[in-house]
Design a protein around this motif. Structure first.
Motif, PDB file in Angstrom:
ATOM      1  N   MET A 101       0.796  -1.176   0.107  1.00  0.00           N
ATOM      2  CA  MET A 101      -0.083  -0.058  -0.008  1.00  0.00           C
ATOM      3  C   MET A 101       0.825   1.131   0.092  1.00  0.00           C
ATOM      4  O   MET A 101       0.548   2.436  -0.343  1.00  0.00           O
ATOM      5  CB  MET A 101      -0.958  -0.001   1.254  1.00  0.00           C
ATOM      6  CG  MET A 101      -2.136  -1.186   1.056  1.00  0.00           C
ATOM      7  SD  MET A 101      -2.880  -1.192  -0.699  1.00  0.00           S
ATOM      8  CE  MET A 101      -3.838   0.418  -0.609  1.00  0.00           C
ATOM      9  N   LYS A 102       2.073   1.219   0.558  1.00  0.00           N
ATOM     10  CA  LYS A 102       2.945   2.207   0.290  1.00  0.00           C
ATOM     11  C   LYS A 102       3.292   2.551  -1.032  1.00  0.00           C
ATOM     12  O   LYS A 102       3.335   3.660  -1.644  1.00  0.00           O
ATOM     13  CB  LYS A 102       4.492   2.089   1.154  1.00  0.00           C
ATOM     14  CG  LYS A 102       4.237   1.898   2.526  1.00  0.00           C
ATOM     15  CD  LYS A 102       5.294   1.540   3.109  1.00  0.00           C
ATOM     16  CE  LYS A 102       5.342   1.458   4.783  1.00  0.00           C
ATOM     17  NZ  LYS A 102       6.715   1.151   5.355  1.00  0.00           N
ATOM     18  N   ASP A 103       3.419   1.275  -2.102  1.00  0.00           N
ATOM     19  CA  ASP A 103       3.720   1.453  -3.367  1.00  0.00           C
ATOM     20  C   ASP A 103       2.493   2.002  -4.071  1.00  0.00           C
ATOM     21  O   ASP A 103       2.622   2.748  -4.965  1.00  0.00           O
ATOM     22  CB  ASP A 103       4.140  -0.041  -3.964  1.00  0.00           C
ATOM     23  CG  ASP A 103       5.100  -0.543  -3.422  1.00  0.00           C
ATOM     24  OD1 ASP A 103       6.228   0.044  -3.218  1.00  0.00           O
ATOM     25  OD2 ASP A 103       5.194  -1.493  -3.203  1.00  0.00           O
ATOM     26  N   TYR A 104       1.317   1.673  -3.615  1.00  0.00           N
ATOM     27  CA  TYR A 104      -0.035   1.948  -4.009  1.00  0.00           C
ATOM     28  C   TYR A 104       0.047   3.637  -4.023  1.00  0.00           C
ATOM     29  O   TYR A 104      -0.343   4.448  -4.925  1.00  0.00           O
ATOM     30  CB  TYR A 104      -1.214   1.535  -3.504  1.00  0.00           C
ATOM     31  CG  TYR A 104      -2.455   1.809  -3.833  1.00  0.00           C
ATOM     32  CD1 TYR A 104      -3.331   1.453  -4.903  1.00  0.00           C
ATOM     33  CD2 TYR A 104      -2.992   2.910  -3.197  1.00  0.00           C
ATOM     34  CE1 TYR A 104      -4.258   1.739  -5.405  1.00  0.00           C
ATOM     35  CE2 TYR A 104      -4.607   3.320  -3.388  1.00  0.00           C
ATOM     36  CZ  TYR A 104      -5.110   2.878  -4.343  1.00  0.00           C
ATOM     37  OH  TYR A 104      -6.396   3.011  -4.816  1.00  0.00           O
ATOM     38  N   ALA A 105       0.153   4.107  -2.918  1.00  0.00           N
ATOM     39  CA  ALA A 105      -0.052   5.526  -2.528  1.00  0.00           C
ATOM     40  C   ALA A 105       1.082   6.427  -3.463  1.00  0.00           C
ATOM     41  O   ALA A 105       0.779   7.492  -4.229  1.00  0.00           O
ATOM     42  CB  ALA A 105       0.534   5.898  -1.268  1.00  0.00           C
ATOM     43  N   ALA A 106       2.386   5.796  -3.615  1.00  0.00           N
ATOM     44  CA  ALA A 106       3.205   6.501  -4.310  1.00  0.00           C
ATOM     45  C   ALA A 106       3.091   6.381  -6.009  1.00  0.00           C
ATOM     46  O   ALA A 106       3.756   7.019  -6.633  1.00  0.00           O
ATOM     47  CB  ALA A 106       4.828   5.698  -3.964  1.00  0.00           C
ATOM     48  N   SER A 107       2.271   5.502  -6.359  1.00  0.00           N
ATOM     49  CA  SER A 107       1.744   5.557  -7.743  1.00  0.00           C
ATOM     50  C   SER A 107       0.699   6.548  -8.263  1.00  0.00           C
ATOM     51  O   SER A 107       0.725   6.572  -9.423  1.00  0.00           O
ATOM     52  CB  SER A 107       1.334   4.204  -8.108  1.00  0.00           C
ATOM     53  OG  SER A 107       2.189   3.266  -8.033  1.00  0.00           O
ATOM     54  N   PHE A 108       0.564   7.462  -7.155  1.00  0.00           N
ATOM     55  CA  PHE A 108      -0.467   8.683  -7.560  1.00  0.00           C
ATOM     56  C   PHE A 108       0.448   9.700  -8.059  1.00  0.00           C
ATOM     57  O   PHE A 108       1.467  10.021  -7.408  1.00  0.00           O
ATOM     58  CB  PHE A 108      -1.422   9.033  -6.595  1.00  0.00           C
ATOM     59  CG  PHE A 108      -2.542   8.040  -6.249  1.00  0.00           C
ATOM     60  CD1 PHE A 108      -3.624   8.191  -7.002  1.00  0.00           C
ATOM     61  CD2 PHE A 108      -2.420   7.137  -5.354  1.00  0.00           C
ATOM     62  CE1 PHE A 108      -4.817   7.369  -6.943  1.00  0.00           C
ATOM     63  CE2 PHE A 108      -3.594   6.313  -5.233  1.00  0.00           C
ATOM     64  CZ  PHE A 108      -4.785   6.272  -5.925  1.00  0.00           C
ATOM     65  N   TYR A 109       0.104  10.374  -9.198  1.00  0.00           N
ATOM     66  CA  TYR A 109       0.750  11.451  -9.619  1.00  0.00           C
ATOM     67  C   TYR A 109       0.049  12.775  -9.178  1.00  0.00           C
ATOM     68  O   TYR A 109      -0.791  13.104  -9.916  1.00  0.00           O
ATOM     69  CB  TYR A 109       0.685  11.315 -11.398  1.00  0.00           C
ATOM     70  CG  TYR A 109       1.777  12.429 -12.072  1.00  0.00           C
ATOM     71  CD1 TYR A 109       3.120  12.439 -11.729  1.00  0.00           C
ATOM     72  CD2 TYR A 109       1.194  13.036 -12.604  1.00  0.00           C
ATOM     73  CE1 TYR A 109       3.791  13.315 -12.466  1.00  0.00           C
ATOM     74  CE2 TYR A 109       2.034  14.116 -13.620  1.00  0.00           C
ATOM     75  CZ  TYR A 109       3.384  14.078 -13.321  1.00  0.00           C
ATOM     76  OH  TYR A 109       4.254  15.087 -13.967  1.00  0.00           O
ATOM     77  N   ARG A 110       0.749  13.456  -8.375  1.00  0.00           N
ATOM     78  CA  ARG A 110       0.050  14.625  -7.829  1.00  0.00           C
ATOM     79  C   ARG A 110       1.254  15.822  -7.412  1.00  0.00           C
ATOM     80  O   ARG A 110       2.198  15.251  -7.451  1.00  0.00           O
ATOM     81  CB  ARG A 110      -0.704  14.168  -6.340  1.00  0.00           C
ATOM     82  CG  ARG A 110      -1.962  13.369  -6.697  1.00  0.00           C
ATOM     83  CD  ARG A 110      -3.079  14.099  -7.400  1.00  0.00           C
ATOM     84  NE  ARG A 110      -4.255  13.305  -7.319  1.00  0.00           N
ATOM     85  CZ  ARG A 110      -4.418  12.423  -8.034  1.00  0.00           C
ATOM     86  NH1 ARG A 110      -3.739  12.089  -8.983  1.00  0.00           N
ATOM     87  NH2 ARG A 110      -5.835  11.972  -7.883  1.00  0.00           N
ATOM     88  N   ASP A 111       0.698  16.749  -7.375  1.00  0.00           N
ATOM     89  CA  ASP A 111       1.707  17.914  -6.938  1.00  0.00           C
ATOM     90  C   ASP A 111       2.497  17.897  -5.875  1.00  0.00           C
ATOM     91  O   ASP A 111       3.574  18.160  -5.404  1.00  0.00           O
ATOM     92  CB  ASP A 111       0.915  19.315  -7.064  1.00  0.00           C
ATOM     93  CG  ASP A 111       0.702  19.834  -8.500  1.00  0.00           C
ATOM     94  OD1 ASP A 111       1.444  19.793  -9.288  1.00  0.00           O
ATOM     95  OD2 ASP A 111      -0.511  19.804  -8.822  1.00  0.00           O
ATOM     96  N   LYS A 112       1.600  17.268  -4.561  1.00  0.00           N
ATOM     97  CA  LYS A 112       1.926  17.052  -3.315  1.00  0.00           C
ATOM     98  C   LYS A 112       1.929  15.392  -3.214  1.00  0.00           C
ATOM     99  O   LYS A 112       1.205  14.646  -3.835  1.00  0.00           O
ATOM    100  CB  LYS A 112       1.028  17.472  -2.123  1.00  0.00           C
ATOM    101  CG  LYS A 112       1.375  17.058  -1.017  1.00  0.00           C
ATOM    102  CD  LYS A 112       0.301  17.578   0.087  1.00  0.00           C
ATOM    103  CE  LYS A 112       0.668  17.204   1.418  1.00  0.00           C
ATOM    104  NZ  LYS A 112      -0.339  17.276   2.444  1.00  0.00           N
ATOM    105  N   ARG A 113       3.040  14.873  -2.749  1.00  0.00           N
ATOM    106  CA  ARG A 113       3.603  13.525  -2.813  1.00  0.00           C
ATOM    107  C   ARG A 113       2.333  12.934  -1.854  1.00  0.00           C
ATOM    108  O   ARG A 113       1.952  13.414  -0.710  1.00  0.00           O
ATOM    109  CB  ARG A 113       4.846  13.288  -2.251  1.00  0.00           C
ATOM    110  CG  ARG A 113       4.978  11.839  -2.040  1.00  0.00           C
ATOM    111  CD  ARG A 113       6.586  11.609  -1.615  1.00  0.00           C
ATOM    112  NE  ARG A 113       7.176  10.268  -1.125  1.00  0.00           N
ATOM    113  CZ  ARG A 113       6.997   9.802   0.057  1.00  0.00           C
ATOM    114  NH1 ARG A 113       6.677  10.531   1.141  1.00  0.00           N
ATOM    115  NH2 ARG A 113       7.171   8.615   0.295  1.00  0.00           N
ATOM    116  N   VAL A 114       1.865  11.661  -2.372  1.00  0.00           N
ATOM    117  CA  VAL A 114       0.935  11.010  -1.719  1.00  0.00           C
ATOM    118  C   VAL A 114       1.418   9.982  -0.963  1.00  0.00           C
ATOM    119  O   VAL A 114       2.178   9.189  -1.507  1.00  0.00           O
ATOM    120  CB  VAL A 114      -0.295  10.277  -2.793  1.00  0.00           C
ATOM    121  CG1 VAL A 114      -1.353   9.505  -1.813  1.00  0.00           C
ATOM    122  CG2 VAL A 114      -1.126  11.312  -3.311  1.00  0.00           C
ATOM    123  N   THR A 115       1.220   9.823   0.245  1.00  0.00           N
ATOM    124  CA  THR A 115       1.773   8.561   1.292  1.00  0.00           C
ATOM    125  C   THR A 115       0.725   7.547   1.673  1.00  0.00           C
ATOM    126  O   THR A 115      -0.538   8.022   1.397  1.00  0.00           O
ATOM    127  CB  THR A 115       2.490   9.092   2.502  1.00  0.00           C
ATOM    128  OG1 THR A 115       1.497   9.885   3.405  1.00  0.00           O
ATOM    129  CG2 THR A 115       3.279  10.460   2.006  1.00  0.00           C
TER     130      THR A 115
END
Length: 339
Positions: A101-115
């Protein structure tokens, strides 16, 4: 490793609660003693009640359009070889889920990093599977199943006095077909709905479409790929990189548990099979002998018979090539091999 991501389904109506899905995931706990039940869990809690899951997902839907899915379902299916490597250990599967789920969060492309702390999710382990209509075993047993059903119908008509015939002869034919079906389990023809033998542990994950703050929409839907979209004259990052997520999920398992992945088990091989199948079989034929033996063994166990692979892809006759490709694709869809 075989991973699927699907949105909440209810026709075009997404107003419904996650309750039905939670109830479905509780099915394995029926008739189990409390000490052996599997509980829902999240990133930090090992025991989350079904009521907490329903409340957590149903109340986390602010600012979502009426026809937008409220949650997504992820199914993580380690291959038999991966499960054997970790001893089919539930605690290791929970560890892997939290890293995944850390990998899942990191796969979102956003201006602010998703954790991972931005993700509201609940997971559940299941340890049994049943054969589906798309499984290779069911597909290849189907001609026998059809003939058996025809014989059963004929027997019913004779027993009801509608037609005449020799019941013993028909029953003998039926028994012969049952025995001749190519896929058997414990001496019985494999049929749809039959429980699969061996290690079948997998992980169901319910992920809210909205982040943990109930403010930001986080969709892993395939239509929301990594991109930059103009908003009020400013480019805004958006999307979810599935390709990156699938690669990371595989890498995380290998690193966490020191798993030596064979070529045919890799996400790279799956993509190659779909996009450049001749290259797939060419690389397969060029593997070192020990690795090729493991690869062929994995394919054979998945129901794909590859007796001899030509070293030159030009030698691979079109008909044979397409048969191999279809066999591997069926094995991938059924989760028989982890690619």
């Amino acid at each position: 490793m075989y991973i699927t991501i699907t949105k909440q389904h209810s026709g075009l109506n997404y107003k419904g609660s996650v309750g039905d899905f939670v109830e479905y995931l509780e099915k394995e706990n029926e008739d189990k003693d409390l000490e052996v039940e599997e509980y829902f869990f999240d990133q930090y809690n090992d025991r989350v009640s079904p009521e907490q899951v329903i409340k957590g997902i149903d109340e986390n839907t602010a600012r979502l359009p009426k026809k937008a899915p409220k949650f997504y379902s992820l199914v993580i299916s380690p291959s038999p070889r991966e499960l054997k490597h970790i001893g089919n250990n539930p605690e290791k599967l929970r560890i892997y889920t939290r890293e995944l789920m850390k990998d899942y969060a990191a796969s979102f492309y956003r201006d602010k990093r998703v954790t991972v702390d931005d993700i509201k999710y609940y997971a559940k382990l299941e340890h049994t599977r049943t054969f589906k209509g798309t499984d290779l075993q069911i597909v290849e047993n189907q001609p026998y199943a059809t003939k058996i059903q025809e014989l059963k119908k004929e027997i019913r008509h004779i027993e009801a006095g509608k037609t005449k015939g020799n019941l013993n002869v028909l029953r003998t034919k039926m028994q012969k077909l049952e025995a001749e079906a190519p896929h058997q389990q414990h001496g019985k023809r494999i049929v749809q709905g039959m429980k699969k033998d061996g290690m079948q542990s997998h992980i169901h994950i319910i992920v809210s479409r909205t982040d943990a703050s109930n403010k930001l929409s986080l969709s892993p839907g395939s239509q929301y790929k990594k991109s930059e979209t103009p908003l009020n004259g400013v480019k805004v990052k958006r999307g979810f990189n599935r390709d990156e997520f699938f690669k990371a999920a595989e890498k995380t398992f290998d690193k966490t548990f020191r798993f030596q992945r064979n070529f045919v088990e890799s996400y790279k091989a799956k993509k190659m099979l779909l996009n450049n199948p001749k290259m797939f079989f060419s690389l397969l034929s060029g593997l070192p002998t020990s690795q090729k033996q493991v690869a062929l063994s994995l394919l054979h166990k998945a129901g794909v018979n590859v007796p001899n692979i030509p070293t030159n892809t030009v030698q691979l006759a079109f008909k044979t090539f397409m048969k191999l490709k279809k066999g591997v694709e069926n094995a991938v869809r059924s989760g028989s091999i982890g690619i």
